[in-house]
Design a protein around this motif. Structure first.
Motif, mmCIF file in Angstrom:
data_model
loop_
_atom_site.group_PDB
_atom_site.id
_atom_site.type_symbol
_atom_site.label_atom_id
_atom_site.label_comp_id
_atom_site.label_asym_id
_atom_site.label_seq_id
_atom_site.Cartn_x
_atom_site.Cartn_y
_atom_site.Cartn_z
ATOM 1 N N ARG A 94 94.757 43.375 79.457
ATOM 2 C CA ARG A 94 93.877 43.181 80.676
ATOM 3 C C ARG A 94 92.792 41.919 80.315
ATOM 4 N N HIS A 95 92.310 41.790 79.062
ATOM 5 C CA HIS A 95 91.388 40.942 78.846
ATOM 6 C C HIS A 95 92.125 39.611 78.769
ATOM 7 N N VAL A 96 93.524 39.412 78.069
ATOM 8 C CA VAL A 96 94.156 38.241 78.114
ATOM 9 C C VAL A 96 94.125 37.746 79.435
ATOM 10 N N LEU A 97 94.665 38.661 80.212
ATOM 11 C CA LEU A 97 95.172 38.097 81.668
ATOM 12 C C LEU A 97 94.022 37.729 82.431
ATOM 13 N N ALA A 98 92.667 38.386 82.219
ATOM 14 C CA ALA A 98 91.477 37.723 82.907
ATOM 15 C C ALA A 98 91.187 36.542 82.272
ATOM 16 N N ILE A 99 91.285 36.158 80.988
ATOM 17 C CA ILE A 99 90.788 34.937 80.489
ATOM 18 C C ILE A 99 91.679 33.725 80.653
ATOM 19 N N ALA A 100 93.129 33.991 80.705
ATOM 20 C CA ALA A 100 94.121 33.271 81.303
ATOM 21 C C ALA A 100 94.057 32.770 82.495
ATOM 22 N N CYS A 101 93.810 33.872 83.403
ATOM 23 C CA CYS A 101 93.554 33.240 84.943
ATOM 24 C C CYS A 101 92.524 32.438 85.081
ATOM 25 N N ASP A 102 91.336 32.729 84.455
ATOM 26 C CA ASP A 102 90.142 32.111 84.524
ATOM 27 C C ASP A 102 90.462 30.811 84.081
ATOM 28 N N PHE A 103 91.276 30.437 82.985
ATOM 29 C CA PHE A 103 91.427 29.134 82.395
ATOM 30 C C PHE A 103 92.446 28.284 83.486
ATOM 31 N N ALA A 104 93.487 29.062 83.954
ATOM 32 C CA ALA A 104 94.334 28.196 84.795
ATOM 33 C C ALA A 104 93.566 27.818 86.171
ATOM 34 N N ALA A 105 92.523 28.392 86.677
ATOM 35 C CA ALA A 105 91.636 27.590 87.616
ATOM 36 C C ALA A 105 91.219 26.403 87.353
ATOM 37 N N THR A 106 91.037 26.293 85.866
ATOM 38 C CA THR A 106 90.306 24.970 85.317
ATOM 39 C C THR A 106 91.398 23.780 85.400
ATOM 40 N N LEU A 107 92.494 24.116 85.344
ATOM 41 C CA LEU A 107 93.685 23.172 85.152
ATOM 42 C C LEU A 107 94.006 22.545 86.367
ATOM 43 N N PRO A 108 94.851 21.269 86.095
ATOM 44 C CA PRO A 108 95.241 20.614 87.423
ATOM 45 C C PRO A 108 96.452 21.430 88.089
ATOM 46 N N ASP A 109 96.569 21.575 89.403
ATOM 47 C CA ASP A 109 97.546 22.218 90.269
ATOM 48 C C ASP A 109 98.856 22.261 89.691
ATOM 49 N N GLU A 110 99.217 21.140 88.877
ATOM 50 C CA GLU A 110 100.756 21.168 88.529
ATOM 51 C C GLU A 110 100.973 21.715 87.133
ATOM 52 N N VAL A 111 100.102 22.235 86.666
ATOM 53 C CA VAL A 111 100.041 22.973 85.182
ATOM 54 C C VAL A 111 99.820 24.468 85.450
ATOM 55 N N SER A 112 100.837 25.270 85.127
ATOM 56 C CA SER A 112 100.951 26.591 85.122
ATOM 57 C C SER A 112 100.510 27.148 83.943
ATOM 58 N N VAL A 113 100.005 28.375 83.834
ATOM 59 C CA VAL A 113 99.775 29.141 82.620
ATOM 60 C C VAL A 113 100.968 30.294 82.309
ATOM 61 N N ALA A 114 101.210 30.457 81.035
ATOM 62 C CA ALA A 114 102.418 31.500 80.737
ATOM 63 C C ALA A 114 101.657 32.358 79.909
ATOM 64 N N ILE A 115 101.794 33.550 80.455
ATOM 65 C CA ILE A 115 100.889 34.695 79.857
ATOM 66 C C ILE A 115 102.204 35.822 79.190
ATOM 67 N N ASN A 116 102.182 36.195 78.039
ATOM 68 C CA ASN A 116 103.110 37.019 77.412
ATOM 69 C C ASN A 116 102.606 38.638 77.688
ATOM 70 N N LEU A 117 103.930 39.291 78.237
ATOM 71 C CA LEU A 117 103.637 40.784 78.657
ATOM 72 C C LEU A 117 104.431 41.545 77.441
ATOM 73 N N SER A 118 103.763 42.613 77.069
ATOM 74 C CA SER A 118 104.411 43.848 76.084
ATOM 75 C C SER A 118 104.997 44.706 77.017
ATOM 76 N N ALA A 119 105.860 45.350 76.565
ATOM 77 C CA ALA A 119 106.818 46.467 77.543
ATOM 78 C C ALA A 119 105.753 47.403 77.947
ATOM 79 N N VAL A 120 104.700 47.910 77.151
ATOM 80 C CA VAL A 120 103.683 48.700 77.459
ATOM 81 C C VAL A 120 103.143 48.406 78.538
ATOM 82 N N GLN A 121 102.758 47.137 78.585
ATOM 83 C CA GLN A 121 102.210 46.741 79.861
ATOM 84 C C GLN A 121 102.968 46.715 81.367
ATOM 85 N N VAL A 122 104.167 46.482 80.880
ATOM 86 C CA VAL A 122 105.202 46.548 82.040
ATOM 87 C C VAL A 122 105.186 47.802 82.618
ATOM 88 N N HIS A 123 105.292 48.869 81.732
ATOM 89 C CA HIS A 123 105.065 50.572 82.217
ATOM 90 C C HIS A 123 103.766 50.757 82.438
#
Ligand code: C2E
Ligand code: MG
Ligand code: MG
Ligand code: MG
Length: 285
Positions: A94-123
């Motif tokens: 959750r912490h990773v998701l929050a900082i990665a999304c905050d950071f994405a907002a500082t990047l140019p629109d054409e650059v996306s952010v890839a976030i790794n998800l574990s199986a545990v998170q998917v469940h």
């Protein structure tokens, strides 16, 4: 002979001491993950994923690091498996998701952010809502976030897993199948989930370089991927030679030390600025 014996004993002692140190470190890491976890000690680095044709980054992958009070900066391989085992991956994720999304907002629109998800998170039943909240907080276009899942994360592809992944796609985020070919690649994974990207594992890329049979396999995988609308990224691109080989094999993206290692926020911004300013001059010359 005496000296060799003494040295042998010395080496043996050194090995034993090292094994003991490692065992203690593993114990301490386990303990810290499961008692009063300090989320503030986890931060992200970002590694550019580059379009081979242009040299521009189209996304950056968020890679978590743990600044451990005793052991310094730890790489994910040292703590993610235990965090998955103990469930600590949920707050960390959750912490990773929050900082990665905050950071994405500082990047140019054409650059996306890839976030790794574990199986545990998917469940985790709260996942979709957590993602939606993070997008809303930053007024982020959902397409700016890509979720990377490994084959092992979706090994048992159940209707629940498919529903969660469909839910992520319904939000407008994209999905990437990570480390493809390194584990138990199953047709079902590609069959039932519409991934937008395929990332071929570093080991497969490296082992294919001098081997035309393996290159034929990769060429056909990129062909299949294109036909079902997936972009293909090669991991661990370390030389110009590898970059050329991947381009010939039909890869359209690359990630690796040839382009850039994982960088902290400011350094990543600098890297992006340098690339976008330097390239027009390069092509003019
Ligand atoms: P991954 O998703 O396959 O990430 C790529 C890994 O390859 C990263 O290691 C990256 O630093 C490394 N790498 C990139 N380019 C090169 C290269 O040219 N040569 C070599 N030798 N290595 C390269 P890292 O940062 O140690 O991450 C390891 C794994 O930990 C990741 O593999 C990912 O599966 C996992 N991970 C990282 N961050 C997270 C996270 O936030 N959540 C979860 N669940 N897993 C994470
Ligand atoms: Mg990844
Ligand atoms: Mg990967
Ligand atoms: Mg990998």
């Amino acid at each position: 002979l005496y000296r060799a014996k003494a040295e042998g004993r010395g080496t043996h002692r050194a090995f034993a001491a090292q094994a003991e140190t490692e065992a203690r470190q593993t114990r301490d890491i386990k303990f810290a993950l499961n008692n009063d976890l300090d989320l503030g000690a986890f931060y992200l680095e970002y590694q550019p994923i580059v379009a081979l044709a242009t040299g521009h980054a189209t996304s950056v992958e968020a890679l978590v690091r743990w600044d451990h009070p005793q052991y310094g900066v730890l790489r994910p391989d040292l703590f993610i498996p235990e965090a998955e085992h103990s469930g600590a991956i949920i707050p960390i994720g959750r912490h990773v998701l929050a900082i990665a999304c905050d950071f994405a907002a500082t990047l140019p629109d054409e650059v996306s952010v890839a976030i790794n998800l574990s199986a545990v998170q998917v469940h985790d039943a709260g996942l979709i809502e957590t993602i939606a909240n993070n997008l809303a907080r930053n007024a982020l276009a959902p397409g700016r976030i890509v979720f990377e899942l490994t084959e092992t994360a979706i090994l048992n592809i159940t209707p629940e897993t498919v529903a969660t992944l469909d839910g992520i796609k319904a939000l407008g985020c994209r999905l990437s199948l990570d480390d493809f070919g390194s584990g138990f690649s199953s047709i079902a994974t590609l069959y039932y989930v519409q991934f937008d990207r395929l990332k071929i594992d570093r080991t497969l890329i490296h082992d294919a370089m001098g081997d035309c049979r393996r290159r034929a396999i990769l060429r056909n995988i990129t062909h299949l991927a294109r036909e079902i609308g997936m972009r293909v990224t090669g991991e661990g691109v370390e030389s110009e030679q590898m970059k050329t080989a991947l381009t010939d094999l039909g890869f359209d993206h690359g990630q690796g030390s040839l382009f850039s290692p994982a960088l902290r926020d400011a350094a990543l911004h600098d890297w992006l600025n340098y690339r976008t300013q330097a390239l027009p001059d390069d092509t003019a010359a």
